[in-house]
Structure formats: C-alpha cells, structure tokens
Design an enzyme around this catalytic site. Structure first.
Site, mmCIF file in Angstrom:
data_model
loop_
_atom_site.group_PDB
_atom_site.id
_atom_site.type_symbol
_atom_site.label_atom_id
_atom_site.label_comp_id
_atom_site.label_asym_id
_atom_site.label_seq_id
_atom_site.Cartn_x
_atom_site.Cartn_y
_atom_site.Cartn_z
ATOM 1 N N HIS A 679 0.853 -1.194 0.000
ATOM 2 C CA HIS A 679 0.000 0.000 0.000
ATOM 3 C C HIS A 679 0.885 1.239 0.000
ATOM 4 C CE1 HIS A 679 -2.743 -2.734 2.686
ATOM 5 N NE2 HIS A 679 -2.791 -3.093 1.407
ATOM 6 N N GLN A 680 0.717 2.080 -0.996
ATOM 7 C CA GLN A 680 1.464 3.335 -1.056
ATOM 8 C C GLN A 680 0.467 4.482 -1.175
ATOM 9 O OE1 GLN A 680 2.229 1.044 -3.989
ATOM 10 N NE2 GLN A 680 3.158 -0.234 -2.418
#
Length: 744
Positions: A679-680
């Site tokens: 997750h960015q």
C-alpha cells in the site's frame, strides 16, 4: 502442457537473445554465487530439515541434487538485474562480479578463504571450493561495516532465488514444484468457449498496433485525431484524459463518461482477462506488477508491490474491502481541515463503491493461513474479524495476486472501466505518459499561475515511434503514489508536497510451520490455497497499534524473502513451503518517504512505527504458537526461530523479548530485516493550501489549472487498513466534483 493463457503470461522458452551484456567471467562468477545459494546436495548428506509429508521422494531427491548454477538461471538473473534493478543496484552487482572474477579482487572480498594450498595460491571466486564460498556469502550477509557489498549479495540472493523457483518450461511447470508440494491454481469451471472481453468495445491495445493501423483504430473509436508527420506525432482531442486505470482512474473514468464527457484512459500496462491469466508467479509478476515485482526502497529495506496493468492494483490485490476507519476520517476532516472526509457525500460514496464492486461480508470456506489466524486468536481469547471482499462468499482463490482466473474478484477492469466504455470512454494500453502539457495561465489569476492542457505520451511498442499527444479540457493523473509525483515533477511542477509524505503501511512477517502429520486433520490445505485475506486481528493498546493479516507468497517470493543461512537449510525449508504459514504485522505509519523520480523511493520509519510493528510481530508469533505450530520464526537475517514442542511459557516470553523491528540491510548492524509494502499513499496529498498539500479539496493541483489527481497519492496520510475502498471513494467524490465543474 499448461492451461491456455496469454502468451505474455505463459513463460517458457525465451524468444529473444540475452541483452544483459555480462562477460563470460562475470556469468561464471554469478554461477558460482548461485551455486552457493542453492547447491546440489549429495545423496549421502542428511536431509534432516526435509518434511515427512506425502511428497514424491524421487522429486525431493531430484530437487536436492539440482543447483541454481544450472543454465539458464544465471543468465536469467543477469537479465532481470539489468532490466529491473535501479542504477545503484546494477552498479553494485556488476562491481562485485568483476571484483570476484579476479584473483586480487577475490582476496579482498574473501580474505584467507580465497587462498589455496597449491599454485596459483590466489584463487578466483569460482575456483574456491563450495564450502569456502558458502562461508564467504554467510560472512558478507552478516557484515556491518561495508554494507554496500552486503547489499549486492542481498540483491543477488533475492533475484537468484526468485528466478529459480518461478522459471517455467514449455509445459508451464518448474522442476522444483513437485518437491515443495506446489501446484498452480486452476479454474475448475472455465468458460465453455471463447467469451467476449469485458472492455472490447472501448479498448485499443497499442501492443498489437502499427503506426499505419493506429490512426484507423483511434478514429474508429470515435476520437478526434489529427496527424502531424512533420512533427512525428499525432494529436487526440477529448474532454478528459485520465492517466492510469486502477482504483482511482477506473472510478474517475466511469463517473466522467457517465456524465456525458468524452474520456480517454491511458495505461502503460497491458490488458488481460480471466481467460488470459496463467496463475504463474514469474510471468505474472513481470507483466502485472510494477517493475516486474522487483522493486524496493533505495536502501533495500522495504520490498514494494504495486500494480501495472489495466485495473492497476485492483487487478492484483488481495480483495480486502475495508471502509475508511471513523477515527481516520475525523482526523482528516478536523485536524487537516478537509471537509470532504466528514461529508455525507463521502459516506454515500463508500456505499456506492461497495455496491458496484460487489462487496460481500462472509466467507464460506477459509484457506489454510486464515484458519490458523482464526484458530490462534480463539485459543488466546482474542478477536478475529471477518474481512469483506469484492468477490462472492464462496470465492476460494489463492492466486488473485496474479489476476483472478475465475473472474470472481471485481477489480476496476471488470466494473468501473466497463461502465466507462459502455458510456463511450476509450482505453489506450501500452502508452506511457512522458510529461504533462503545462503552460502559463495567462487568462487565470488567483493561485494557479499555470494550466494543463493534456499529456504527451510514448508507446511501449517499439514499432510505434510517433509521439501521441492528448489534448483535453481536464487532465487527471491516476497512476498511483509511486508514479504521479515523478510525472508532475518532470513536467515542471514544483509544489513542495509533490513526491513527499509517502506512506507505505510497512509490514514485517512471522511464520509458523504446521506439519501435515500433526495438524493436517484439523488445519486443511496449503498456504497458497483459499482466499488470501478473509480474517484479521487488531492489536489494540490505547488505539489500534497494528493489524495482523495473512499474505500470499508464491514459491519465488517465499524464497526471496526467507533469511538465507545455508544452502542445505534453504532447500530443507523450501520442502516445508506448503505448510509454512505466514502472518504479517501492518501498521498505520507515521514515518514518511519520498519518490521524486521513477523507481527511486526512500523511506524512514519513526520510533513509534518500530514499536508498533514489533508489538504486532510478537502478537503474530503468539497466534501461530497458539494455533499449534511446530516451529515459529521471523524474517530476521539470522533465521530467528523457536521450536515449539515442549516449550514453556517462560521460554516463549524470552524468545519474544528478542523479537524487534530490526534495521534494514544497509544499516550498520549484523542482524537486519527486510520489510514489505503493498500500500502506497500520500505522496501528492490533499491540503487546505499549497503549503499543506499538492492538490486542493477538489483534487485540483494548486499550481496548474485543469490538472487533477485521483489516486492514493491524494490521501492526507496513512489509513492503517487495506486502502482500496478509501481510494475508490475519494476518487468517486473528486470525479463527481470535476464533472460538476465541467458542466459550468
């Protein structure tokens, strides 16, 4: 033969020559390192580490006698390093190989282990015995002074093991898979015959086009196209161009197209459907994941997974559909003064998103790892929550990270983008955005001194050499937190928030081995079977400190992340692969990173992050022990582990006290950890003014009128849970606002 699938996802024999440019001596050295990592184990050597599970003994024996030095593994490794590695990694690897190809260089790296008893006394690395070479690699993986040399060995280790366990032949099989009890997922009820691809009416795949056919294909889709041969480009005019087709871009495309706008979606990846997917880890990572699945922070501390195909992350994520937590919305609305996140519109958007992507809240049958998570929690008196998914309740698929072969998971490629093309949108694949068309805003005023009138793109197809310029009233960047900032920066935008404030939801993994003969009746299946995330546990102590979930690790990823101690241990561990459960500790990180140019990611943990991830990691180990693991451990470089049989509570406590969130391989420490991130977010965050954010509350750039952002990069901070619903809901609200603005 393997199942019918897309040629790009099939693997098998290489169709082109190697282009890595390594010399014969460098390949020879790489072969000798590869042999250390996975050596041939003679039959007389005891295989005490192997399992007594129902494996074909001849397959196990064959696996132990094989070696990673065998062709074509070293050449494939060299090719992958040169194609996917960032500059420093490539330079380090080449430097190490060149040094070890010489006698004096080997003496420098290996010390007395590089000296023989006969002339010539100084040996090249490839001339040293396997036993001594293993000691050299073991030494450098622990060495804390010259960490760049360690980083080179770490990178080589990751790529060698990944290639060895993912490479497939013409039959789509790997010789080691039978020994490790791995079977590629297959669809038990495939479509009876050819079926229409969901996006067929609106997609142009430039991979299959030529310069002469492209113009016709574009005009046939109803686009306004003009050719400019003297400038070696063609121009496309539309109302809105969207760069990216994932959770943000897919939603924005549907909303704008349904509002009567002519929308063009650009995607640098290719388009695949359920019939195309192969379930093969290596070829799928190469085509569906950013940088072919070989992507990390510059210091090698965090391994990063992101999507790079039509559907973006939604095509390869793990299906978890968790709404934005109330405390996060409250923080963003009040502390960051962003009213969107306390509005009824946002709450309504979450409901609309969940409805469109078919979110369900039950799981008919859980897979092996989620069974363990739930059982361990129950035995400890802890709560395990069910995780909603964008699939049916009976969806039992462990390969959705390689594209859902059953077509059950509802990513944007089968939902929002279908809505978009049904409303006249056109999707162009294989096109990479080179720069935004930014110019002075002479008619404007206010805070926006510039304006954006579209984007200049380049085809990934080498046969199409013309540039493709898309002119639009509105330009939306939705290429994700890793690519939106570099695009904006190389287009000349300078807001200080672009590329900064990157959050990763960093993860550390714990593992537990559950032998079939002692736990098989109670805990069915293998680690790669069943829904990937169907349960989670929250570690609560004055708020949620960490979330514990299960990952999916194919054999290549499993081996690449596993702490290498010796060749024998590595092979013994891989034979236990199918019954080695992993759980991870994920945090809502306060630490921040930067991504100013493509593939160059830096990140720094806060002290609170390290404490929280440690607390989650210790809880994950507790859960594994309570579920009946015979052995548990972490991914710390020294192979930290505990045998559980007959162990006392005091011994467990003493072990857990040694479990910490260690530094990365570049740090000056002997024992280090490799972290992961799927997750960015936050690298182009929303803010109430240009000092606080790169975009405003409508999603528009503070610098350039007509430029909007609709992806995870706009989020004001980390969420602490799987972000798909948050990204899509935010994109839904922003694109609704854009549509309203364009009607004025």
């Amino acid at each position: 033969m393997g199942k019918e699938c897309h040629p790009l996802l099939k693997g098998g024999r290489r169709e082109t020559k190697y282009t890595h440019g390594y010399s014969a001596s460098e390949i020879q050295t790489l072969m000798s390192i590869s042999e250390v990592l996975l050596p041939p184990i003679p039959p007389h050597v005891s295989h005490d580490n192997t399992t007594k599970d129902e494996h074909n003994q001849s397959a196990v024996d064959s696996f132990f006698q094989s070696s990673a030095s065998q062709y074509p593994v070293p050449d494939e490794v060299a090719e992958l390093v040169e194609k996917r590695g960032f500059l420093e990694a490539k330079l380090l690897v080449r430097a190490i190989l060149k040094i070890l190809s010489t006698r004096m260089g080997t003496l420098f790296i290996c010390g007395t282990l590089g000296v023989g008893k006969e002339w010539p006394y100084l040996k090249k690395f490839s001339e040293i015995s396997l036993e001594k070479r293993e000691k050299v690699v073991q030494k450098w993986l622990k060495h804390w002074l010259l960490t760049p040399i360690r980083l080179a060995f770490v990178f080589i280790k990751i790529v060698v093991l990944f290639v060895f366990f993912t490479r497939v032949g013409e039959d789509s099989k790997n010789p080691a898979w039978e020994a490790i009890d791995y079977h590629v997922d297959t669809d038990e009820n495939p479509p009876a015959g050819p079926t229409q691809r969901p996006l067929h009416k609106g997609i142009i795949e430039t991979r299959t086009e030529t310069e002469s056919t492209l113009f016709t294909s574009l005009t046939n889709k109803g686009l306004k196209v003009t050719q400019h041969p003297q400038k070696n480009k063609c121009k496309i005019k539309c109302d809105a161009v969207i760069i990216g087709s994932g959770c943000g871009g897919g939603v924005a495309a549907a909303v704008l197209a349904q509002n009567g706008l002519k929308v063009v979606v650009l995607e640098k990846g290719n388009y695949f459907t359920r019939q195309d997917y192969s379930g093969l880890e290596g070829p799928s990572a190469s085509e569906l994941h950013e940088s072919g699945g070989i992507l990390s922070t510059l210091d090698g501390k965090v391994m990063i997974v992101a999507g790079s195909t039509v559907g973006g992350g939604s095509a390869i994520n793990w299906s978890a559909c968790i709404k934005t937590p109330d405390h996060v919305l409250d923080e963003w609305a009040h502390d960051r003064k962003l009213p969107l996140f306390s509005s009824p519109d946002y709450v309504s958007a979450m409901e609309k998103v969940c409805e469109r992507i078919g979110v369900t809240h039950k799981c008919v049958k859980e897979g092996f790892q989620n069974q363990i998570l739930r059982k361990g929690c129950e035995n400890l008196g802890l709560k395990a929550d069910s995780v909603p998914r964008n699939s049916s309740e009976s969806h039992y698929c462990g390969s959705c990270c390689y594209g859902c072969i059953r077509g059950d998971k509802k990513g944007t490629d089968t939902t929002w983008l279908v809505d978009a093309v049904n409303s006249g949108a056109v999707i162009l694949t294989g096109l990479k955005a080179e720069r935004l068309l930014i110019e002075e805003n002479s008619n404007g005023g206010g805070v926006r001194r510039k304006k954006c009138s579209g984007v200049m793109t380049k085809s990934m197809n080498e046969d199409i050499k013309i540039g493709i310029q898309i002119k639009a009233r509105v330009t939306i960047s939705a290429c994700g937190s890793l690519l939106t900032p570099p695009l904006m920066i190389r287009s000349g935008l300078r807001n200080r928030n672009i590329g900064r404030n990157l959050h990763l939801h960093p993860v550390l993994m714990a593992w537990g081995y559950f032998p079939h003969e002692t736990t098989g009746e109670e805990l069915e299946g293998r680690v790669y079977e069943g829904g990937i995330i169907t349960s989670l546990h929250k570690v609560v102590d004055d708020g949620v400190r960490a979330v514990i979930e299960s990952p999916i690790l194919g054999p290549g990823t499993f081996a690449a992340l596993w702490p290498w101690e010796s060749g024998v241990e590595m092979k013994g561990r891989m034979v236990k692969y199918a019954r080695t459960c992993h759980l991870f500790s994920m945090i809502r990180d306060e630490g921040k990173g930067e991504v100013m140019s493509e593939g160059r990611i830096s990140y720094k943990f806060s002290s609170k992050d390290e404490e929280n991830i440690k607390m989650g990691l210790r809880r994950a180990l507790r859960i594994l022990i309570a579920a009946g693991a015979a052995e548990v451990g972490t991914h710390r470089s020294d192979g930290q582990r505990l045998r559980c049989e007959g162990v006392s509570e005091k011994e467990v406590e003493e072990f857990l006290e040694t479990v910490v969130a260690a530094k990365g391989p570049k740090a000056a420490v002997e024992k280090w950890n490799a972290y992961s991130s799927a997750h960015q977010m936050g690298s182009c965050r929303m803010g109430i003014n240009e000092k606080e954010g790169a975009i405003d509350g409508n999603g528009e750039s503070w610098e350039a009128k007509g430029l909007f952002v609709c992806d995870a990069s706009v989020l004001p901070g980390a969420i602490g849970v799987n972000p798909m619903i948050t990204i899509q809901s935010t994109a839904y609200c922003l694109s609704k606002k854009i549509a309203q603005m364009m009607k004025k």
